[in-house]
Design a protein around this motif. Sequence first.
Motif, mmCIF file in Angstrom:
data_model
loop_
_atom_site.group_PDB
_atom_site.id
_atom_site.type_symbol
_atom_site.label_atom_id
_atom_site.label_comp_id
_atom_site.label_asym_id
_atom_site.label_seq_id
_atom_site.Cartn_x
_atom_site.Cartn_y
_atom_site.Cartn_z
ATOM 1 N N GLY A 50 31.089 -2.307 12.484
ATOM 2 C CA GLY A 50 29.783 -2.612 11.898
ATOM 3 C C GLY A 50 28.866 -1.409 11.800
ATOM 4 N N ASN A 51 29.400 -0.212 12.020
ATOM 5 C CA ASN A 51 28.583 0.995 11.944
ATOM 6 C C ASN A 51 28.259 1.356 10.501
ATOM 7 O OD1 ASN A 51 28.557 1.343 14.726
ATOM 8 N ND2 ASN A 51 30.420 2.557 14.720
ATOM 9 N N GLN A 52 27.203 2.115 10.334
ATOM 10 C CA GLN A 52 26.791 2.590 9.025
ATOM 11 C C GLN A 52 26.893 4.110 8.982
ATOM 12 O OE1 GLN A 52 22.846 1.079 8.228
ATOM 13 N NE2 GLN A 52 23.526 -1.051 8.276
ATOM 14 N N PHE A 53 26.757 4.658 7.780
ATOM 15 C CA PHE A 53 26.826 6.101 7.582
ATOM 16 C C PHE A 53 25.689 6.544 6.672
ATOM 17 C CE2 PHE A 53 29.177 4.248 4.088
ATOM 18 C CZ PHE A 53 28.781 4.998 2.987
ATOM 19 N N ILE A 54 25.464 7.849 6.653
ATOM 20 C CA ILE A 54 24.579 8.471 5.673
ATOM 21 C C ILE A 54 25.417 9.476 4.892
ATOM 22 C CG2 ILE A 54 22.644 10.069 5.322
ATOM 23 C CD1 ILE A 54 21.250 8.759 7.679
ATOM 24 N N TYR A 55 25.338 9.399 3.587
ATOM 25 C CA TYR A 55 25.957 10.390 2.709
ATOM 26 C C TYR A 55 24.828 11.307 2.263
ATOM 27 C CZ TYR A 55 28.531 12.508 -1.120
ATOM 28 O OH TYR A 55 29.142 13.413 -1.962
ATOM 29 N N LEU A 56 24.856 12.538 2.713
ATOM 30 C CA LEU A 56 23.757 13.486 2.558
ATOM 31 C C LEU A 56 24.128 14.599 1.596
ATOM 32 C CD1 LEU A 56 20.939 14.359 3.716
ATOM 33 C CD2 LEU A 56 22.214 15.652 5.439
ATOM 34 N N ARG A 57 23.231 14.872 0.665
ATOM 35 C CA ARG A 57 23.359 16.027 -0.217
ATOM 36 C C ARG A 57 22.058 16.805 -0.140
ATOM 37 N NH1 ARG A 57 27.978 15.717 -3.687
ATOM 38 N NH2 ARG A 57 27.411 17.860 -4.155
ATOM 39 N N ARG A 58 22.051 18.020 -0.613
ATOM 40 C CA ARG A 58 20.896 18.892 -0.475
ATOM 41 C C ARG A 58 19.792 18.569 -1.488
ATOM 42 N NH1 ARG A 58 23.588 22.940 0.177
ATOM 43 N NH2 ARG A 58 23.236 23.308 2.369
ATOM 44 N N TYR A 59 20.146 18.423 -2.753
ATOM 45 C CA TYR A 59 19.158 18.247 -3.811
ATOM 46 C C TYR A 59 19.372 16.932 -4.556
ATOM 47 C CZ TYR A 59 18.121 23.192 -3.133
ATOM 48 O OH TYR A 59 17.763 24.395 -2.596
ATOM 49 N N GLN A 60 18.297 16.381 -5.111
ATOM 50 C CA GLN A 60 18.342 15.109 -5.837
ATOM 51 C C GLN A 60 19.360 15.101 -6.979
ATOM 52 O OE1 GLN A 60 16.571 12.327 -4.852
ATOM 53 N NE2 GLN A 60 17.802 11.238 -6.362
ATOM 54 N N PRO A 61 19.465 16.142 -7.815
ATOM 55 C CA PRO A 61 20.448 16.091 -8.909
ATOM 56 C C PRO A 61 21.891 15.883 -8.417
ATOM 57 C CG PRO A 61 18.879 17.835 -9.314
ATOM 58 C CD PRO A 61 18.603 17.331 -7.916
ATOM 59 N N GLU A 62 22.187 16.344 -7.216
ATOM 60 C CA GLU A 62 23.531 16.145 -6.668
ATOM 61 C C GLU A 62 23.810 14.672 -6.367
ATOM 62 O OE1 GLU A 62 24.619 19.927 -4.006
ATOM 63 O OE2 GLU A 62 22.732 18.956 -3.423
ATOM 64 N N MET A 63 22.781 13.884 -6.249
ATOM 65 C CA MET A 63 22.934 12.469 -5.932
ATOM 66 C C MET A 63 23.178 11.636 -7.188
ATOM 67 S SD MET A 63 23.306 10.777 -3.210
ATOM 68 C CE MET A 63 22.640 11.775 -1.896
ATOM 69 N N SER A 64 23.171 12.261 -8.350
ATOM 70 C CA SER A 64 23.357 11.519 -9.598
ATOM 71 C C SER A 64 24.734 10.865 -9.677
ATOM 72 C CB SER A 64 23.147 12.443 -10.809
ATOM 73 O OG SER A 64 24.148 13.442 -10.835
ATOM 74 N N VAL A 65 25.666 11.308 -8.866
ATOM 75 C CA VAL A 65 27.024 10.734 -8.890
ATOM 76 C C VAL A 65 27.226 9.638 -7.840
ATOM 77 C CG1 VAL A 65 28.038 12.843 -9.839
ATOM 78 C CG2 VAL A 65 27.909 12.543 -7.365
#
Length: 145
Positions: A50-65
């Motif tokens: 039941g654990n969760q994770f964080i998917y971390l990127r440096r800049y907002q445009p990298e999160m577009s995917v």
Amino acid sequence: MSKTPKASDYYNYDALFSRGGVYNIVVGGRGLGKTFGAKEFVIRDAIKRGNQFIYLRRYQPEMSVKNTFFADIAYKFPEYEFRVNGMTAQMKNIGADNNTFKTIGHFAVLSKAQAVKSASYPMVKTIIFDEFILEKGYARYLPSE
């Protein structure tokens, strides 16, 4: 025609995590399956514990995917349906009586961390900081990073 990857086609985190390190850093060439292996680990952790994770990127445009986060890994979990809902990763067990989506992860951008610094994530046990080493000429590290 694409082939289904074999277990040896991506990085397996079991040995690394068995050592109990607080921080674990994996560095390697492109296409070795580091991100794929990390996704498999956090999904299995969500299912088992039941654990969760964080998917971390440096800049907002990298999160577009982020909307394609589960596209390459979903086949390994045919009994589950996955989706990205805003900045959360969610799944549901297709055959379960309570067939509702539950949050298993969060998407976060390091450059916007100041805006959400007081947010609490008590269920998060793993942070995947993907592409943390910048390629030459691509972008800059954040101040004091």
